[in-house]
Design an enzyme around this catalytic site. Sequence first.
Site, PDB file in Angstrom:
ATOM      1  N   PHE A 158     -28.747  17.375  46.586  1.00 18.95           N
ATOM      2  CA  PHE A 158     -27.351  17.253  47.065  1.00 18.95           C
ATOM      3  C   PHE A 158     -26.682  18.620  47.200  1.00 18.95           C
ATOM      4  O   PHE A 158     -25.475  18.746  46.953  1.00 18.95           O
ATOM      5  CB  PHE A 158     -26.484  16.400  46.121  1.00 18.95           C
ATOM      6  CG  PHE A 158     -27.022  15.052  45.762  1.00 18.95           C
ATOM      7  CD1 PHE A 158     -27.660  14.268  46.694  1.00 18.95           C
ATOM      8  CD2 PHE A 158     -26.841  14.534  44.469  1.00 18.95           C
ATOM      9  CE1 PHE A 158     -28.138  13.000  46.367  1.00 18.95           C
ATOM     10  CE2 PHE A 158     -27.303  13.274  44.127  1.00 18.95           C
ATOM     11  CZ  PHE A 158     -27.956  12.504  45.071  1.00 18.95           C
ATOM     12  N   GLU A 244     -13.008  25.133  40.963  1.00 14.38           N
ATOM     13  CA  GLU A 244     -13.660  24.246  41.935  1.00 14.38           C
ATOM     14  C   GLU A 244     -12.887  22.929  42.039  1.00 14.38           C
ATOM     15  O   GLU A 244     -12.707  22.378  43.125  1.00 14.38           O
ATOM     16  CB  GLU A 244     -15.108  23.995  41.504  1.00 14.38           C
ATOM     17  CG  GLU A 244     -15.866  23.128  42.493  1.00 14.38           C
ATOM     18  CD  GLU A 244     -17.359  23.030  42.195  1.00 14.38           C
ATOM     19  OE1 GLU A 244     -17.883  23.854  41.420  1.00 14.38           O
ATOM     20  OE2 GLU A 244     -18.004  22.127  42.751  1.00 14.38           O
ATOM     21  N   ARG A 245     -12.403  22.449  40.907  1.00  9.72           N
ATOM     22  CA  ARG A 245     -11.717  21.143  40.908  1.00  9.72           C
ATOM     23  C   ARG A 245     -10.337  21.225  41.527  1.00  9.72           C
ATOM     24  O   ARG A 245      -9.927  20.297  42.230  1.00  9.72           O
ATOM     25  CB  ARG A 245     -11.671  20.573  39.481  1.00  9.72           C
ATOM     26  CG  ARG A 245     -13.035  20.071  39.107  1.00  9.72           C
ATOM     27  CD  ARG A 245     -13.207  19.626  37.690  1.00  9.72           C
ATOM     28  NE  ARG A 245     -14.619  19.307  37.507  1.00  9.72           N
ATOM     29  CZ  ARG A 245     -15.289  19.401  36.374  1.00  9.72           C
ATOM     30  NH1 ARG A 245     -14.664  19.776  35.274  1.00  9.72           N
ATOM     31  NH2 ARG A 245     -16.566  19.097  36.319  1.00  9.72           N
TER      32      ARG A 245
HETATM   33  C1  LIG Z   1     -22.316  15.337  49.662  1.00  9.03           C
HETATM   34  C2  LIG Z   1     -22.569  15.925  48.306  1.00  9.03           C
HETATM   35  C3  LIG Z   1     -22.528  17.300  48.139  1.00  9.03           C
HETATM   36  C4  LIG Z   1     -22.798  17.873  46.887  1.00  9.03           C
HETATM   37  N1  LIG Z   1     -22.826  19.236  46.737  1.00  9.03           N
HETATM   38  C5  LIG Z   1     -23.287  19.759  45.568  1.00  9.03           C
HETATM   39  C6  LIG Z   1     -23.506  21.168  45.439  1.00  9.03           C
HETATM   40  O1  LIG Z   1     -23.252  21.946  46.363  1.00  9.03           O
HETATM   41  N2  LIG Z   1     -24.029  21.641  44.272  1.00  9.03           N
HETATM   42  C7  LIG Z   1     -24.341  20.819  43.225  1.00  9.03           C
HETATM   43  O2  LIG Z   1     -24.812  21.297  42.202  1.00  9.03           O
HETATM   44  N3  LIG Z   1     -24.118  19.469  43.300  1.00  9.03           N
HETATM   45  C8  LIG Z   1     -23.622  18.932  44.446  1.00  9.03           C
HETATM   46  N4  LIG Z   1     -23.429  17.578  44.552  1.00  9.03           N
HETATM   47  C9  LIG Z   1     -23.766  16.736  43.421  1.00  9.03           C
HETATM   48  C10 LIG Z   1     -22.584  16.085  42.718  1.00  9.03           C
HETATM   49  O3  LIG Z   1     -21.843  17.025  42.004  1.00  9.03           O
HETATM   50  C11 LIG Z   1     -23.161  14.951  41.834  1.00  9.03           C
HETATM   51  O4  LIG Z   1     -23.564  13.912  42.712  1.00  9.03           O
HETATM   52  C12 LIG Z   1     -22.179  14.440  40.808  1.00  9.03           C
HETATM   53  O5  LIG Z   1     -21.957  15.404  39.811  1.00  9.03           O
HETATM   54  C13 LIG Z   1     -22.691  13.152  40.120  1.00  9.03           C
HETATM   55  O6  LIG Z   1     -23.992  13.303  39.665  1.00  9.03           O
HETATM   56  P1  LIG Z   1     -25.090  12.194  40.036  1.00  9.03           P
HETATM   57  O7  LIG Z   1     -25.032  11.977  41.498  1.00  9.03           O
HETATM   58  O8  LIG Z   1     -26.389  12.597  39.464  1.00  9.03           O
HETATM   59  O9  LIG Z   1     -24.598  10.866  39.345  1.00  9.03           O
HETATM   60  P2  LIG Z   1     -24.876  10.444  37.815  1.00  9.03           P
HETATM   61  O10 LIG Z   1     -24.633  11.592  36.909  1.00  9.03           O
HETATM   62  O11 LIG Z   1     -26.195   9.747  37.738  1.00  9.03           O
HETATM   63  O12 LIG Z   1     -23.708   9.361  37.598  1.00  9.03           O
HETATM   64  C14 LIG Z   1     -23.781   8.060  38.197  1.00  9.03           C
HETATM   65  C15 LIG Z   1     -22.518   7.298  37.819  1.00  9.03           C
HETATM   66  O13 LIG Z   1     -22.410   7.216  36.403  1.00  9.03           O
HETATM   67  C16 LIG Z   1     -21.144   7.687  36.009  1.00  9.03           C
HETATM   68  N5  LIG Z   1     -21.207   8.347  34.699  1.00  9.03           N
HETATM   69  C17 LIG Z   1     -22.048   9.331  34.317  1.00  9.03           C
HETATM   70  N6  LIG Z   1     -21.750   9.715  33.068  1.00  9.03           N
HETATM   71  C18 LIG Z   1     -20.691   8.969  32.676  1.00  9.03           C
HETATM   72  C19 LIG Z   1     -19.904   8.898  31.479  1.00  9.03           C
HETATM   73  N7  LIG Z   1     -20.133   9.698  30.428  1.00  9.03           N
HETATM   74  N8  LIG Z   1     -18.904   7.981  31.415  1.00  9.03           N
HETATM   75  C20 LIG Z   1     -18.649   7.160  32.455  1.00  9.03           C
HETATM   76  N9  LIG Z   1     -19.354   7.203  33.623  1.00  9.03           N
HETATM   77  C21 LIG Z   1     -20.354   8.094  33.720  1.00  9.03           C
HETATM   78  C22 LIG Z   1     -20.712   8.670  37.090  1.00  9.03           C
HETATM   79  O14 LIG Z   1     -19.321   8.824  37.100  1.00  9.03           O
HETATM   80  C23 LIG Z   1     -21.237   7.989  38.321  1.00  9.03           C
HETATM   81  O15 LIG Z   1     -20.300   7.028  38.751  1.00  9.03           O
HETATM   82  C24 LIG Z   1     -23.092  17.012  45.774  1.00  9.03           C
HETATM   83  C25 LIG Z   1     -23.108  15.620  45.956  1.00  9.03           C
HETATM   84  C26 LIG Z   1     -22.859  15.078  47.205  1.00  9.03           C
HETATM   85  C27 LIG Z   1     -22.938  13.580  47.340  1.00  9.03           C
END
Ligand SMILES: Cc1cc2nc3c(=O)[nH]c(=O)nc-3n(C[C@H](O)[C@H](O)[C@H](O)COP(=O)(O)OP(=O)(O)OC[C@H]3O[C@@H](n4cnc5c(N)ncnc54)[C@H](O)[C@@H]3O)c2cc1C
Length: 381
Positions: A158, A244-245
Amino acid sequence: MKRTIFDEDHDTFRESCRTFVHRTLRPNQEKHIANHELGREVWLELGRQGMLGMNVPAEYGGAGVNDLRFSLILAEELSRLAFAYSSCVGIHTNCVAPYLVDLGTAEQKQRWLPKFCTGELITALAMTEASGGSDLAALKSSAVRDGDDWILNGSKTFITNGACADLVLVAARTDPDKGAKGITLFAVEAGMAGFERGRKLDKVGQPEADTSELFFDEVRIPAVNVLGEIDHGFGYMMQRLVAERIGSAVNNIAHARQILDETLAYVKERRAFGTAIGSFQANKFVLAELLTMAEVTQAFVDQCTLAAVEGTLTAVDAAKAKWWSAKVQNDILDACVQLWGGYGYMNEYRVARAWADARVSRIWAGSNEIMKELIGRELGL
Ligand SMILES: Cc1cc2nc3c(=O)[nH]c(=O)nc-3n(C[C@H](O)[C@H](O)[C@H](O)COP(=O)(O)OP(=O)(O)OC[C@H]3O[C@@H](n4cnc5c(N)ncnc54)[C@H](O)[C@@H]3O)c2cc1C
């Protein structure tokens, strides 16, 4: 409500950003969508306009203006055309720049920042892995010391600008036993043996953005490409996620506001039952609510922006701005789709694209659930 956080210099810069969007991006948007990337010429033009290095010291080719508002103004204007533009450019100007400026050695800054400012060096930030993005401390990519070098193995997914980046900041585990305290940042350069890009990922929205997988197979990283201190990477990321946020929040509300304004114009023109659809009380009330949500959110985000400029923005307030603006953005765009009727569901209409583009803002840069977790931790519960 009039916004009060900008002065004349900001307004002049905003005009330049608008001109850039109008001349360079808008006529080429369909090409960017087809190619799933902005293309080098966009980055070079951003560089020629002096828009990439506002917060980079002048000695390294930047404007040396220590005022986050400039790069956020650019992000706002890019969001107004399409969310993907502010995503791609924002990663470079708002996310990566602080790492290079704050943590880079004089040699690293001399090597990378001048081309960072001209657009000859496109950057990306690679934290997320297939096994999880929310729990950054659990990342698995690893780097093992070999003489003065490090050998990097693993993968990221991603990653915005992943396919086109010339320089990628990669977070990798350097101590398997120390959890969050065993992560280091490495600057991985295009062309390093063993560094491969995967496919450009097929997203629901933001088709203009290049979002890719990255693979590292025995990549030899010289010690001069380590960013900051060994094992301090997690702390560096947490500190910079605040900026970033707030950047994310600024984009969210600018994006929603633009489509809301376009929708306000549409409901005055579109007619049903002999009258403009905006004149039905049901729709008028919806629009009154949306405008209120947008303006109240904007006021909070602006205050957070000012705090960020002054260096007083807390991680908790940034988290509030990020999750709330993402929710408001998604709520506004969903309601706008409804007001456009069937056209709102057609990709050729901006409102439909914006709705799909926005969905990710509740997921990335720390999901809305993670933002609430951060806020909740401070409540003494
Ligand atoms: C279009 C796009 C661009 C991106 N660009 C970048 C980038 O440039 N660099 C980079 O490093 N990343 C990037 N990302 C990644 C993005 O930051 C992650 O997708 C995000 O941090 C969530 O991680 P994950 O997808 O692995 O979901 P997961 O960590 O698997 O989480 C899945 C779900 O579980 C929930 N969850 C997880 N832990 C908890 C908790 N403790 N309590 C409650 N709920 C929880 C999450 O909120 C989510 O709803 C990008 C993603 C997208 C889709």
